[in-house]
Design a protein around this motif. Structure first.
Motif, PDB file in Angstrom:
ATOM      1  N   LEU A   1       0.808  -1.218   0.000  1.00 50.92           N
ATOM      2  CA  LEU A   1       0.000   0.000   0.000  1.00 50.92           C
ATOM      3  C   LEU A   1       0.843   1.270   0.000  1.00 50.92           C
ATOM      4  O   LEU A   1       0.455   2.262  -0.597  1.00 50.92           O
ATOM      5  CB  LEU A   1      -0.975  -0.001   1.178  1.00 50.92           C
ATOM      6  CG  LEU A   1      -2.089  -1.034   1.102  1.00 50.92           C
ATOM      7  CD1 LEU A   1      -2.935  -1.004   2.364  1.00 50.92           C
ATOM      8  CD2 LEU A   1      -2.951  -0.827  -0.127  1.00 50.92           C
ATOM      9  N   GLY A   2       1.960   1.261   0.654  1.00 47.24           N
ATOM     10  CA  GLY A   2       2.811   2.444   0.673  1.00 47.24           C
ATOM     11  C   GLY A   2       3.750   2.536  -0.511  1.00 47.24           C
ATOM     12  O   GLY A   2       4.404   3.555  -0.707  1.00 47.24           O
ATOM     13  N   ARG A   3       3.820   1.465  -1.310  1.00 49.23           N
ATOM     14  CA  ARG A   3       4.787   1.406  -2.406  1.00 49.23           C
ATOM     15  C   ARG A   3       4.166   1.491  -3.798  1.00 49.23           C
ATOM     16  O   ARG A   3       4.842   1.870  -4.744  1.00 49.23           O
ATOM     17  CB  ARG A   3       5.572   0.103  -2.315  1.00 49.23           C
ATOM     18  CG  ARG A   3       6.365  -0.027  -1.048  1.00 49.23           C
ATOM     19  CD  ARG A   3       7.168  -1.326  -1.066  1.00 49.23           C
ATOM     20  NE  ARG A   3       7.953  -1.402   0.146  1.00 49.23           N
ATOM     21  CZ  ARG A   3       7.816  -2.356   1.038  1.00 49.23           C
ATOM     22  NH1 ARG A   3       6.944  -3.315   0.854  1.00 49.23           N
ATOM     23  NH2 ARG A   3       8.559  -2.366   2.112  1.00 49.23           N
ATOM     24  N   ARG A   4       2.916   1.080  -3.923  1.00 51.47           N
ATOM     25  CA  ARG A   4       2.262   1.039  -5.236  1.00 51.47           C
ATOM     26  C   ARG A   4       0.886   1.697  -5.135  1.00 51.47           C
ATOM     27  O   ARG A   4       0.240   1.655  -4.104  1.00 51.47           O
ATOM     28  CB  ARG A   4       2.099  -0.413  -5.708  1.00 51.47           C
ATOM     29  CG  ARG A   4       3.432  -1.084  -5.985  1.00 51.47           C
ATOM     30  CD  ARG A   4       3.300  -2.557  -6.206  1.00 51.47           C
ATOM     31  NE  ARG A   4       3.040  -2.899  -7.592  1.00 51.47           N
ATOM     32  CZ  ARG A   4       2.999  -4.139  -8.043  1.00 51.47           C
ATOM     33  NH1 ARG A   4       3.187  -5.157  -7.235  1.00 51.47           N
ATOM     34  NH2 ARG A   4       2.756  -4.378  -9.307  1.00 51.47           N
ATOM     35  N   SER A   5       0.452   2.268  -6.240  1.00 50.40           N
ATOM     36  CA  SER A   5      -0.882   2.878  -6.260  1.00 50.40           C
ATOM     37  C   SER A   5      -1.943   1.784  -6.204  1.00 50.40           C
ATOM     38  O   SER A   5      -1.667   0.604  -6.489  1.00 50.40           O
ATOM     39  CB  SER A   5      -1.067   3.716  -7.525  1.00 50.40           C
ATOM     40  OG  SER A   5      -1.194   2.861  -8.660  1.00 50.40           O
ATOM     41  N   GLY A   6      -3.157   2.171  -5.871  1.00 54.45           N
ATOM     42  CA  GLY A   6      -4.264   1.227  -5.868  1.00 54.45           C
ATOM     43  C   GLY A   6      -4.460   0.597  -7.236  1.00 54.45           C
ATOM     44  O   GLY A   6      -4.710  -0.610  -7.344  1.00 54.45           O
TER      45      GLY A   6
ATOM     46  N   GLY B   1       0.358   4.946  -0.623  1.00 57.05           N
ATOM     47  CA  GLY B   1       0.349   5.566   0.698  1.00 57.05           C
ATOM     48  C   GLY B   1      -1.012   6.053   1.150  1.00 57.05           C
ATOM     49  O   GLY B   1      -1.141   6.623   2.228  1.00 57.05           O
ATOM     50  N   VAL B   2      -2.050   5.835   0.339  1.00 56.14           N
ATOM     51  CA  VAL B   2      -3.400   6.263   0.693  1.00 56.14           C
ATOM     52  C   VAL B   2      -4.295   5.017   0.708  1.00 56.14           C
ATOM     53  O   VAL B   2      -4.275   4.215  -0.214  1.00 56.14           O
ATOM     54  CB  VAL B   2      -3.950   7.316  -0.294  1.00 56.14           C
ATOM     55  CG1 VAL B   2      -5.377   7.704   0.048  1.00 56.14           C
ATOM     56  CG2 VAL B   2      -3.044   8.544  -0.297  1.00 56.14           C
ATOM     57  N   GLY B   3      -5.053   4.872   1.795  1.00 57.08           N
ATOM     58  CA  GLY B   3      -5.946   3.726   1.933  1.00 57.08           C
ATOM     59  C   GLY B   3      -7.394   4.155   1.984  1.00 57.08           C
ATOM     60  O   GLY B   3      -7.719   5.344   1.876  1.00 57.08           O
ATOM     61  N   TYR B   4      -8.266   3.186   2.177  1.00 61.84           N
ATOM     62  CA  TYR B   4      -9.708   3.445   2.220  1.00 61.84           C
ATOM     63  C   TYR B   4     -10.373   2.365   3.047  1.00 61.84           C
ATOM     64  O   TYR B   4      -9.816   1.293   3.295  1.00 61.84           O
ATOM     65  CB  TYR B   4     -10.307   3.447   0.807  1.00 61.84           C
ATOM     66  CG  TYR B   4     -10.325   2.054   0.220  1.00 61.84           C
ATOM     67  CD1 TYR B   4     -11.471   1.257   0.293  1.00 61.84           C
ATOM     68  CD2 TYR B   4      -9.189   1.503  -0.340  1.00 61.84           C
ATOM     69  CE1 TYR B   4     -11.468  -0.041  -0.193  1.00 61.84           C
ATOM     70  CE2 TYR B   4      -9.183   0.224  -0.834  1.00 61.84           C
ATOM     71  CZ  TYR B   4     -10.323  -0.549  -0.755  1.00 61.84           C
ATOM     72  OH  TYR B   4     -10.309  -1.827  -1.214  1.00 61.84           O
ATOM     73  N   THR B   5     -11.585   2.634   3.456  1.00 66.08           N
ATOM     74  CA  THR B   5     -12.435   1.618   4.068  1.00 66.08           C
ATOM     75  C   THR B   5     -13.882   1.973   3.760  1.00 66.08           C
ATOM     76  O   THR B   5     -14.226   3.154   3.627  1.00 66.08           O
ATOM     77  CB  THR B   5     -12.199   1.498   5.588  1.00 66.08           C
ATOM     78  OG1 THR B   5     -12.888   0.349   6.078  1.00 66.08           O
ATOM     79  CG2 THR B   5     -12.667   2.741   6.339  1.00 66.08           C
TER      80      THR B   5
END
Length: 167
Positions: free
Chosen positions: A25-30, A104-108
């Protein structure tokens, strides 16, 4: 799934370590992560093994999943359980949001509003669940997903709000 002479049914499945995705998650885009899953470079998440999900197609802002209805998906009434359909809808909607996020950006998921329109059974053929981002801001996103059967009939649809956050 195996079936013995006495009509006992069993199902065994395995999955890969979910941390394999989390560390990316911190290394590659969604979009990069989802495309890697779609091509088989990365394994699907454990939930897809659980429900026996099949293919995935990914574009920025849109994710499509497929599922062949099986007897083990059934509820007591003889149709695919609403929880299975909801899982597909939630996955397609949320992954469509994920496809728009940088590394580096997540979601829920914050909510999922589902409408079931007709039953799905083995006779429905392959189910296709298409998710699309409707609106994305800095902190939240709105997405929708629709399940159609092999004949193109709408089985269920949903809207989902997702929270977006830095990891």
């Amino acid at each position: 799934m195996t079936q013995t002479q006495d009509a006992t049914r069993t199902r065994t499945f395995g999955w890969t370590d979910p941390a394999e995705h989390a560390h990316l998650l911190g290394r590659r885009s969604g979009l990069e992560i989802l495309r890697a899953m779609a091509t088989g470079e990365l394994p699907p998440p454990p939930v897809m093994h659980l429900i026996d999900g099949e293919g995935m197609q990914v574009e920025e802002g849109a994710v499509t999943l497929t599922l062949e209805p099986r007897e083990f998906h059934y509820n007591p009434l003889g149709s695919v359980h609403g929880g299975i359909l909801s899982t597909l809808l939630d996955t397609a909607a949320a992954c469509s949001v994920h496809s728009t996020l940088p590394a580096g950006v997540g979601y829920t998921s914050m909510d999922l509003n589902v409408k079931f329109l007709r039953p799905a059974t083995i006779a429905s053929g392959k189910l296709t669940c298409a998710g699309t981002v409707l609106q994305r801001g800095r902190r939240t996103a709105l997405a929708e997903a629709r399940i159609t059967d092999a004949a193109g009939r709408l089985i269920a649809h949903a809207t989902s709000s997702c929270m977006i956050f830095e990891i």
